[in-house]
Each structure stands twice: as structure tokens, then as C-alpha cells.
Design an enzyme around this catalytic site. Sequence first.
Site, PDB file in Angstrom:
ATOM      1  N   TYR A   7     -19.442  26.770   8.876  1.00  0.00           N
ATOM      2  CA  TYR A   7     -18.926  28.103   8.555  1.00  0.00           C
ATOM      3  C   TYR A   7     -19.119  28.969   9.793  1.00  0.00           C
ATOM      4  O   TYR A   7     -19.269  28.453  10.896  1.00  0.00           O
ATOM      5  CB  TYR A   7     -19.703  28.585   7.307  1.00  0.00           C
ATOM      6  CG  TYR A   7     -19.160  29.806   6.633  1.00  0.00           C
ATOM      7  CD1 TYR A   7     -17.829  29.881   6.240  1.00  0.00           C
ATOM      8  CD2 TYR A   7     -19.999  30.889   6.354  1.00  0.00           C
ATOM      9  CE1 TYR A   7     -17.345  31.013   5.602  1.00  0.00           C
ATOM     10  CE2 TYR A   7     -19.517  32.020   5.704  1.00  0.00           C
ATOM     11  CZ  TYR A   7     -18.189  32.077   5.337  1.00  0.00           C
ATOM     12  OH  TYR A   7     -17.711  33.198   4.708  1.00  0.00           O
ATOM     13  N   ARG A  14      -5.382  36.671  10.735  1.00  0.00           N
ATOM     14  CA  ARG A  14      -6.615  37.405  11.108  1.00  0.00           C
ATOM     15  C   ARG A  14      -7.789  36.480  10.810  1.00  0.00           C
ATOM     16  O   ARG A  14      -8.449  36.601   9.793  1.00  0.00           O
ATOM     17  CB  ARG A  14      -6.698  38.708  10.294  1.00  0.00           C
ATOM     18  CG  ARG A  14      -7.631  39.748  10.825  1.00  0.00           C
ATOM     19  CD  ARG A  14      -9.117  39.431  10.556  1.00  0.00           C
ATOM     20  NE  ARG A  14      -9.577  39.757   9.222  1.00  0.00           N
ATOM     21  CZ  ARG A  14     -10.447  38.997   8.531  1.00  0.00           C
ATOM     22  NH1 ARG A  14     -10.913  37.852   9.021  1.00  0.00           N
ATOM     23  NH2 ARG A  14     -10.833  39.354   7.333  1.00  0.00           N
ATOM     24  N   LYS A  57     -14.375  27.320   3.762  1.00  0.00           N
ATOM     25  CA  LYS A  57     -14.684  28.096   2.555  1.00  0.00           C
ATOM     26  C   LYS A  57     -14.790  27.161   1.342  1.00  0.00           C
ATOM     27  O   LYS A  57     -15.656  27.315   0.496  1.00  0.00           O
ATOM     28  CB  LYS A  57     -13.592  29.139   2.296  1.00  0.00           C
ATOM     29  CG  LYS A  57     -13.539  30.250   3.319  1.00  0.00           C
ATOM     30  CD  LYS A  57     -14.331  31.475   2.892  1.00  0.00           C
ATOM     31  CE  LYS A  57     -14.358  32.523   4.005  1.00  0.00           C
ATOM     32  NZ  LYS A  57     -15.192  33.678   3.718  1.00  0.00           N
ATOM     33  N   GLU A  81      -7.332  34.489   2.002  1.00  0.00           N
ATOM     34  CA  GLU A  81      -8.359  34.531   3.047  1.00  0.00           C
ATOM     35  C   GLU A  81      -7.728  34.780   4.416  1.00  0.00           C
ATOM     36  O   GLU A  81      -6.774  34.096   4.809  1.00  0.00           O
ATOM     37  CB  GLU A  81      -9.102  33.179   3.065  1.00  0.00           C
ATOM     38  CG  GLU A  81     -10.365  33.168   3.885  1.00  0.00           C
ATOM     39  CD  GLU A  81     -11.501  33.995   3.269  1.00  0.00           C
ATOM     40  OE1 GLU A  81     -11.804  33.809   2.085  1.00  0.00           O
ATOM     41  OE2 GLU A  81     -12.070  34.829   4.002  1.00  0.00           O
ATOM     42  N   ASP A  82      -8.276  35.725   5.105  1.00  0.00           N
ATOM     43  CA  ASP A  82      -7.934  35.973   6.506  1.00  0.00           C
ATOM     44  C   ASP A  82      -6.439  36.181   6.761  1.00  0.00           C
ATOM     45  O   ASP A  82      -5.887  35.694   7.764  1.00  0.00           O
ATOM     46  CB  ASP A  82      -8.535  34.870   7.396  1.00  0.00           C
ATOM     47  CG  ASP A  82     -10.059  34.996   7.479  1.00  0.00           C
ATOM     48  OD1 ASP A  82     -10.628  35.804   6.719  1.00  0.00           O
ATOM     49  OD2 ASP A  82     -10.686  34.294   8.290  1.00  0.00           O
ATOM     50  N   ASP A 122     -10.753  37.567  -0.659  1.00  0.00           N
ATOM     51  CA  ASP A 122     -12.160  37.461  -0.308  1.00  0.00           C
ATOM     52  C   ASP A 122     -12.580  38.531   0.700  1.00  0.00           C
ATOM     53  O   ASP A 122     -13.686  39.062   0.627  1.00  0.00           O
ATOM     54  CB  ASP A 122     -12.377  36.059   0.277  1.00  0.00           C
ATOM     55  CG  ASP A 122     -13.828  35.725   0.461  1.00  0.00           C
ATOM     56  OD1 ASP A 122     -14.648  36.161  -0.363  1.00  0.00           O
ATOM     57  OD2 ASP A 122     -14.149  35.016   1.436  1.00  0.00           O
ATOM     58  N   ASP A 123     -11.702  38.830   1.645  1.00  0.00           N
ATOM     59  CA  ASP A 123     -12.064  39.785   2.699  1.00  0.00           C
ATOM     60  C   ASP A 123     -12.152  41.207   2.161  1.00  0.00           C
ATOM     61  O   ASP A 123     -12.959  41.996   2.627  1.00  0.00           O
ATOM     62  CB  ASP A 123     -11.039  39.702   3.844  1.00  0.00           C
ATOM     63  CG  ASP A 123     -10.993  38.300   4.413  1.00  0.00           C
ATOM     64  OD1 ASP A 123     -12.019  37.847   4.936  1.00  0.00           O
ATOM     65  OD2 ASP A 123      -9.948  37.633   4.272  1.00  0.00           O
ATOM     66  N   ASN A 156     -17.372  38.972  12.271  1.00  0.00           N
ATOM     67  CA  ASN A 156     -17.573  37.560  12.621  1.00  0.00           C
ATOM     68  C   ASN A 156     -16.580  37.147  13.703  1.00  0.00           C
ATOM     69  O   ASN A 156     -15.529  37.769  13.831  1.00  0.00           O
ATOM     70  CB  ASN A 156     -17.335  36.678  11.375  1.00  0.00           C
ATOM     71  CG  ASN A 156     -18.324  36.987  10.279  1.00  0.00           C
ATOM     72  OD1 ASN A 156     -19.509  37.096  10.512  1.00  0.00           O
ATOM     73  ND2 ASN A 156     -17.825  37.137   9.060  1.00  0.00           N
TER      74      ASN A 156
HETATM   75  N1  LIG Z   1     -19.319  39.539   6.749  1.00  0.00           N
HETATM   76  C1  LIG Z   1     -18.315  39.241   5.950  1.00  0.00           C
HETATM   77  O1  LIG Z   1     -18.481  38.692   4.866  1.00  0.00           O
HETATM   78  C2  LIG Z   1     -16.943  39.614   6.376  1.00  0.00           C
HETATM   79  C3  LIG Z   1     -16.686  40.015   7.644  1.00  0.00           C
HETATM   80  N2  LIG Z   1     -15.430  40.358   8.012  1.00  0.00           N
HETATM   81  C4  LIG Z   1     -15.216  40.708   9.397  1.00  0.00           C
HETATM   82  O2  LIG Z   1     -14.806  42.047   9.505  1.00  0.00           O
HETATM   83  C5  LIG Z   1     -13.951  42.192  10.621  1.00  0.00           C
HETATM   84  C6  LIG Z   1     -12.749  42.986  10.203  1.00  0.00           C
HETATM   85  O3  LIG Z   1     -12.046  42.316   9.199  1.00  0.00           O
HETATM   86  P1  LIG Z   1     -10.888  43.077   8.399  1.00  0.00           P
HETATM   87  O4  LIG Z   1     -11.378  44.314   7.807  1.00  0.00           O
HETATM   88  O5  LIG Z   1     -10.280  42.088   7.518  1.00  0.00           O
HETATM   89  O6  LIG Z   1      -9.887  43.410   9.595  1.00  0.00           O
HETATM   90  P2  LIG Z   1      -8.766  44.488   9.647  1.00  0.00           P
HETATM   91  O7  LIG Z   1      -7.890  44.105  10.759  1.00  0.00           O
HETATM   92  O8  LIG Z   1      -8.180  44.677   8.302  1.00  0.00           O
HETATM   93  O9  LIG Z   1      -9.535  45.841  10.027  1.00  0.00           O
HETATM   94  C7  LIG Z   1     -10.105  46.095  11.266  1.00  0.00           C
HETATM   95  C8  LIG Z   1     -10.367  47.571  11.369  1.00  0.00           C
HETATM   96  O10 LIG Z   1     -11.122  47.801  12.535  1.00  0.00           O
HETATM   97  C9  LIG Z   1     -10.515  48.847  13.276  1.00  0.00           C
HETATM   98  N3  LIG Z   1     -10.797  48.689  14.688  1.00  0.00           N
HETATM   99  C10 LIG Z   1     -10.421  47.705  15.509  1.00  0.00           C
HETATM  100  N4  LIG Z   1     -10.907  47.908  16.731  1.00  0.00           N
HETATM  101  C11 LIG Z   1     -11.601  49.055  16.686  1.00  0.00           C
HETATM  102  C12 LIG Z   1     -12.346  49.791  17.636  1.00  0.00           C
HETATM  103  N5  LIG Z   1     -12.463  49.385  18.890  1.00  0.00           N
HETATM  104  N6  LIG Z   1     -12.927  50.934  17.235  1.00  0.00           N
HETATM  105  C13 LIG Z   1     -12.810  51.346  15.968  1.00  0.00           C
HETATM  106  N7  LIG Z   1     -12.142  50.677  15.020  1.00  0.00           N
HETATM  107  C14 LIG Z   1     -11.545  49.542  15.380  1.00  0.00           C
HETATM  108  C15 LIG Z   1      -9.050  48.739  12.968  1.00  0.00           C
HETATM  109  O11 LIG Z   1      -8.451  49.970  13.287  1.00  0.00           O
HETATM  110  P3  LIG Z   1      -6.884  50.267  13.065  1.00  0.00           P
HETATM  111  O12 LIG Z   1      -6.703  50.293  11.585  1.00  0.00           O
HETATM  112  O13 LIG Z   1      -6.681  51.571  13.708  1.00  0.00           O
HETATM  113  O14 LIG Z   1      -6.153  49.137  13.717  1.00  0.00           O
HETATM  114  C16 LIG Z   1      -9.104  48.410  11.489  1.00  0.00           C
HETATM  115  O15 LIG Z   1      -9.227  49.574  10.748  1.00  0.00           O
HETATM  116  C17 LIG Z   1     -13.666  40.779  11.120  1.00  0.00           C
HETATM  117  O16 LIG Z   1     -14.440  40.530  12.253  1.00  0.00           O
HETATM  118  C18 LIG Z   1     -14.131  39.883  10.007  1.00  0.00           C
HETATM  119  O17 LIG Z   1     -14.652  38.680  10.499  1.00  0.00           O
HETATM  120  C19 LIG Z   1     -14.391  40.338   7.138  1.00  0.00           C
HETATM  121  C20 LIG Z   1     -14.583  39.932   5.863  1.00  0.00           C
HETATM  122  C21 LIG Z   1     -15.877  39.483   5.398  1.00  0.00           C
HETATM  123  C1  LIG Z   2     -16.525  35.991   6.270  1.00  0.00           C
HETATM  124  C2  LIG Z   2     -15.119  36.246   6.260  1.00  0.00           C
HETATM  125  O1  LIG Z   2     -14.458  36.045   5.264  1.00  0.00           O
HETATM  126  C3  LIG Z   2     -14.488  36.751   7.446  1.00  0.00           C
HETATM  127  O2  LIG Z   2     -15.158  37.038   8.427  1.00  0.00           O
HETATM  128  O3  LIG Z   2     -13.266  36.875   7.427  1.00  0.00           O
HETATM  129 MG   LIG Z   3     -12.398  35.990   5.674  1.00  0.00          MG
END
Ligand SMILES: NC(=O)C1=CN([C@@H]2O[C@H](COP(=O)(O)OP(=O)(O)OC[C@H]3O[C@@H](n4cnc5c(N)ncnc54)[C@H](OP(=O)(O)O)[C@@H]3O)[C@@H](O)[C@H]2O)C=CC1
Ligand SMILES: CC(=O)C(=O)O
Ligand SMILES: [Mg+2]
Length: 653
Positions: free
Chosen positions: A201, A254, A272, A344-345, A367-368, A509
Site C-alpha cells: 500500500y 489522481r 486496496k 478510487e483516485d 473512498d477519497d 500520499n
Molecule cells: N490519508 C488518506 O487516507 C487520504 C489521502 N489523500 C491524499 O490527499 C491528497 C489530495 O487528494 P484529493 O483531495 O483527492 O485531491 P484533489 O485534487 O481533489 O484536491 C487537491 C486540493 O489541493 C489543492 N492544492 C493543490 N496544490 C496546492 C498548493 N500548493 N497550495 C494549496 N492548495 C493546493 C487543490 O487546489 P485547487 O482546487 O485550487 O486546484 C485542491 O483543492 C492526495 O495526496 C491524496 O493522496 C486522499 C485520500 C485519502
Molecule cells: C489513501 C488514499 O486513498 C489516497 O491517498 O488516495
Molecule cells: Mg485514494
Amino acid sequence: MLSLQRSSTFLAREQRLSSYRDLTGTYRSKRRDVSVSVRSSGGGERTTRASASASASAAAAARGIVMESTNGSVIKEVVDRKSTVGGGVQDAYGEDRATEEQLVTPWSVTVASGYSLLRDPHHNKGLGFTEKERDAHYLRGLLPPVVATQELQERKAMHNLRQYEVPLQRYMAMMDLQETNERLFYKLLIDHVEELLPIVYTPTVGEACQKYGSIFKRPQGLYISLKEKGKILEVLKNWPEKKVQVIVVTDGERILGLGDLGCQGMGIPVGKLSLYTALGGLRPSACLPITIDVGTNNEKLLKDEFYIGLRQRRARGQEYAELLEEFMSAVKQNYGEKVLIQFEDFANHNAFELLEKYSKTHLVFNDDIQGTASVVLAGIVAALKLVGGSLADQRFLFLGAGEAGTGIAELIALEMSKQTNAPLEECRKKIWLVDSKGLIVSSRVESLQHFKKPWAHEHEPVKTLLEAVQAIKPTVLIGSSGVGQTFTKEVVETMASLNKKPLILSLSNPTSQSECTAEQAYTWSEGRAIFASGSPFGPVEINRKTFLSGQANNAYIFPGLGLGLIMSGAIRVHDDMLLAASEALASQVAQENFDAGLIYPPFTNIRKISAKIAAKVAEKVYDLGLASHLPRPENLEKFAESCMYTPIYRNYR
Ligand SMILES: NC(=O)C1=CN([C@@H]2O[C@H](COP(=O)(O)OP(=O)(O)OC[C@H]3O[C@@H](n4cnc5c(N)ncnc54)[C@H](OP(=O)(O)O)[C@@H]3O)[C@@H](O)[C@H]2O)C=CC1
Ligand SMILES: CC(=O)C(=O)O
Ligand SMILES: [Mg+2]
């Protein structure tokens, strides 16, 4: 071949004798021992001489759930086929007959034996085959003389794995094991979960996806590309397992915080789903990883000669929507409406829309957006014991306002509203988000994507995260930006100057994208931060004091959530089920974890935790009238445990 067919008929007759229908129409088994699996012409797996008929087992069987008992024996196909999606019909003996449709599927596998048994990952035991089994299954001479216990094989496999210093090599070795001896693979993963989670993972799976084209050996899931448009149902039928209960699907746009990896995102559904089995106890054969390939906008991959996906830019709009629609209908048609689909993603411009559209017609969750929300809410609720105050007393600031950020924000607001009876709108006002353009404020509302609009509160524009921290004065800082090193020294120091115990969650991540490391969080906050991260960090020593950090990752939630949905026969996912999962997880943090500064329980107990989560989720499913598996079992936790797959070798007659 002849002998195989004869043996298949014999075993089928055995099954007729060994199971009977009780007055409720439930199939019950008389026998205790187990034999090899047989696949019907419909492709479904049959196991004859099924195990003990404990009432929980029979109840599960009646629900179409394949269960395993702790002694490693198996009940399979002791099910009410009428409630089993894709199943055949029964004759007067309760014997399964393939439907006409199943008869024309390309699968007509019989009992594996001899050479092919050793090459069948579902049944292969390698040196674990006993002398009797070697005689009975034409294995003599195909194996060296030694008979090894599964424990010895496990020790050897771990020893060999630890010889690799490069995590990606360990990942590849684990994938090889999964492809050669599935039970041993899961035994390793379950028994060494803390050590192996970072391999199968995050973070290693991220690197594996980036290099998937080069390391690809065998298909581990289904690839559905634009080339398959109009034929998706046929493609689904090519998958050998007919009784799929959970699908994890990505379109690779993503992948973690690594961006668009196109078809190579397959590593994520595969990873997963291996956790669905290891952490949540779903049968491996019930799990189907799928990657939808509509192209990629990753220029590097498009130019990479080893790239395994469609070499074109991403399809968008109607072309994309039509492919997804065909996929979703085909899944329902092939597996019925109780199959769980985990998105997912996906990139957020598709993720929210797909969830909104299909949550009304299918058993789906993202999931995200939702799994992450549930795990983070659990961590925050648990952390209140350390930071003090109630949920409503906190001020939240997110860096990142996408799927994870807004999904978590909404679930926090929902929980706060439930706890205080305050309107949701009011609760949202305690939560602020920063995106790539700065703090989300009302003056930006017109230009915001729809999922950001509820978070556009009254405030003057703020450009940077540091300024936002200074202006909002959050007690909780959450990183969901996908961009590493964005929680700078100044940001963490400011959090520490505002709070006695700042709660800092770097969710992004893999490790390279984490907003800060555990060491930075503890060092810059002078050891006062409560810290957890999406990818794991080892212990940190500062001034001869050791600091541990937890893993705020949806892996805590989705396996138990999925088990709860499947065992209750849920037909839809509801926010209350995510809240129930979250509450169940938060309640599992022990005092000794808090004493160590942790806000999540260790992964070593994850199967017990998953059973508790599953029970709470199932309870909600029943309470909301969304369960199709009736009657409701009395003890849902015990029932969940009894449903779980165990990787112990079965004895083959
Ligand atoms: N720990 C866990 O269980 C999980 C972790 N994650 C992690 O979270 C991260 C984001 O995932 P997700 O939400 O799906 O992605 P998205 O693409 O949906 O969202 C990313 C967000 O971050 C913003 N962003 C990007 N770069 C910057 C920056 N330099 N400064 C400020 N804001 C910024 C984007 O802004 P804008 O909207 O303006 O483009 C957007 O709002 C990934 O790395 C993923 O691995 C996700 C799911 C689960
Ligand atoms: C953990 C997870 O689902 C992610 O980083 O997208
Ligand atoms: Mg994910």
C-alpha cells in the site's frame, strides 16, 4: 482431463449428500472436513464436504456470504442461490445447475490437480502439501520431498522478503507471492501488517504505479478501455470469478498525490482490494480490481515506450460519461445490485459527479471523499481526549479543498451538527479551507467549483497558508493538498504558538507528498503536536524522547465499512454509516495509545477493529431499513468475525 471430470461429478454428489435444507430453506452442512474446490461450468467455485454448521455460518450462508471457520475449513456454495447474484438454479436436491447464460461463458474449469494445482494461486500450497495430498492430487515428483508447515513457509517468505532493501523489490516479491500462493500471501500480510502495509500500500504502491508498465507481469484485475465500449458486459464475463462482492475502480487520473498515471493506476485497486481481504476479511475471489482507461494527459507516460495504456489524451464529456454509464450498468447486470463499488483516485471533476449520480442507483462510495472523511473524523474525535474541548470547540483549517478536504469538512460539520443540534450551515462556519488560490472566501464564490461553495465564508482574501493560520487561528490543521512540504517551519511554529497541543494531520500520499514529516511536526512544535499522516512515519527521537505517530489513512475504514455493507446486504450507502464507522474506530483507541500520543489504534489489531466497524455499519444499515439480508443477526460483531476469510491452508482430500 477425464479423471478430473469424474472427480468433479463425484464431488458434486458428495455435496448433495453433505448438505440439506432446514425448515427455513437454509442450506446447512453436516460435515466438518473440507476438500478441494470445484468450479462449475458457470465459473462459480464449489467446495465439497463443507465445514461445520454453526448457526452463524448457516445464517451467513443463507445470505450468500462465503464464510470460513477458524480451523481453516471452508463453507462455500452452501448458499441460497436465489439470493445469490449470478447464481444458477437448483434441482430437487438443492444441487446447483448452471443457467443457460453460464453455460455459454468460456469457463469450464474443473478440479485442479497435479502440475496445474501448483500453478493455481488460489489452491497452491507449495511445499505445504501433505504426503496424502501429494498422492491424491498427482503431485508426486513435482515437489521436493520436504513437507513444510505454513508457519515455516511464512518464516521463509519473510526472511526472503527482508533480503530486499529496495521497497519496490519487496512489492514485486509480494505480488509474485500473491500470484503463486494466495493464502501464504494473505497470511504474511495479516501476521505482519505493520511491516507489509507500506509495501503493498502507500507509499510503495505509488512507486509501483509509476513503474507499472515496466513491472507488469500478469493481469491482476480487469482493464476496461475505450476500445471495449459497447462490450463491457462481455469483458466482465471474462473475469473468472462470478461471485464478486466488491469492486474497486479507478480511472487513474489522481493516483495518490502523484497525479495522472493513466492505466498504470491499476496498482491502487489491486492494493486496496488486498486490504479488503487482509484487513476486512473479504474473500479474495469476491474482490475485483478494475481500471478504466480513457487515455492519459501524462505526457511522460504518453512518450514512454513501456506504457501499458491507451496512448491518447483523456476522453472527456459525453464520451467519458457514456463509458462510465455502460460500466455501471454492466456491473449491476452481471453482479446484481448488492455488489459494492468503491470509486478510487478519480480526479475531483469526475469524482463528485460520479458519486452524486450513482449513489442513487448503486451501492457505491468514494473512498477519497467518504472513507477519508470517516477516518479523519475518528482521529479528531479521539484526539479531543488529548487536546481537550468538544468537536464544536475546535477551529479547522485545511490546506487542499478537493475530494479529501471537502469530504472531511462535510462529515465533521455533520457530526458537529448532530452533537450540538446546531444547523449544518452554522457548523460549517468553523471550518476553513485553503486551495491553490488561497483561503476560500465569499468573494470568490462565483468562480468556485460546486463542492467548494459551502465553505466560502465571509472573510477578506488571504493568499498563503501561513497568513490563513494567523488569521483563522485553527486548533486543527489538515493537509489534503497532495503537495509535499507545504506545512513549513513557520506554519507549524505558528500552530504551536496558538495551541498547547496543536493537532496536525498531513494526509497527502505517498510520503514524498506529505505536507510535513513526523520529525518536522514534532521538532518545530517542540514535541507538542499531536500528529498523524496518510503514509507512515517511523518513531522520531527528539532530546532523547521518542515520539510515535499514527497513520490517518482510509485503510482503517474501507475494509470494515465494506464488510458491514456486504454482510447486511446493504443496497445504498448513507452518511450515517460513515459516522458509525468513524465512531467505531475512535472507540478503539486505548489509553496506552493515547499515552503514546497516538490517535489511532495500531494496525496490528485491524481485523478486530474491522469487525467492530462492520458491526456498527451493519447496525445502521438495518436501522435505516437498507438491509436486504434478513433476519438481522443478533450479535453483529460476532457475525462479522465469523464471516471473515482466514488464510490458513485448507486440507484437501
Ligand atoms: N490519508 C488518506 O487516507 C487520504 C489521502 N489523500 C491524499 O490527499 C491528497 C489530495 O487528494 P484529493 O483531495 O483527492 O485531491 P484533489 O485534487 O481533489 O484536491 C487537491 C486540493 O489541493 C489543492 N492544492 C493543490 N496544490 C496546492 C498548493 N500548493 N497550495 C494549496 N492548495 C493546493 C487543490 O487546489 P485547487 O482546487 O485550487 O486546484 C485542491 O483543492 C492526495 O495526496 C491524496 O493522496 C486522499 C485520500 C485519502
Ligand atoms: C489513501 C488514499 O486513498 C489516497 O491517498 O488516495
Ligand atoms: Mg485514494
